[in-house]
Write a protein that holds these residues in place. Structure first.
Motif: not given
Length: 117
Positions: A78, A84-88, A94, A98, A100, A107
């Protein structure tokens, strides 16, 4: 493949590589860490970035030898890439990385209409 009678201990979460600095082992200089592992620690320190390697597991053979299973750290990926680990919006994250877009922040392969990528 491990020797018969060997035990494998998996670490969840992975352990930091620096925890093994100076530990006796069977690598060059009778160290547990390889020269490449020491180089990863040095690079992280000098570049002020997360270390690229983490310890995923440790194997112990019946004769007492120890071997480390190393992996790439998510923090390093990262910090040095656009993955990145996508934050919703609801706070869930996630588990998979994914891509970015660095230009528009979208994304995957989706981009805003004004994005030049």
């Amino acid at each position: 493949m491990t020797d018969p009678g060997s035990t494998v201990e998996r670490f969840r979460p992975p352990r930091r590589l620096v925890e093994y600095r100076g530990v006796p082992g069977h690598e060059i200089g009778d160290q547990l860490l390889s020269p490449a592992a020491y180089q990863a620690i040095a690079d992280a320190t000098s570049n002020r970035q997360p270390c690229e390697l983490v310890v995923l597991a440790e194997t112990r053979t019946p004769d007492g030898r120890r071997f480390l299973e190393l992996g790439l750290s998510r923090e390093y990926v990262e910090a040095t890439t656009n993955w990145r680990h996508r934050t919703h919006d609801d706070g869930t994250v996630d588990h998979a990385l994914s891509w970015c877009c660095p230009d528009c922040g979208s994304w995957g392969d989706k981009h805003t209409k004004t994005c030049g990528s």
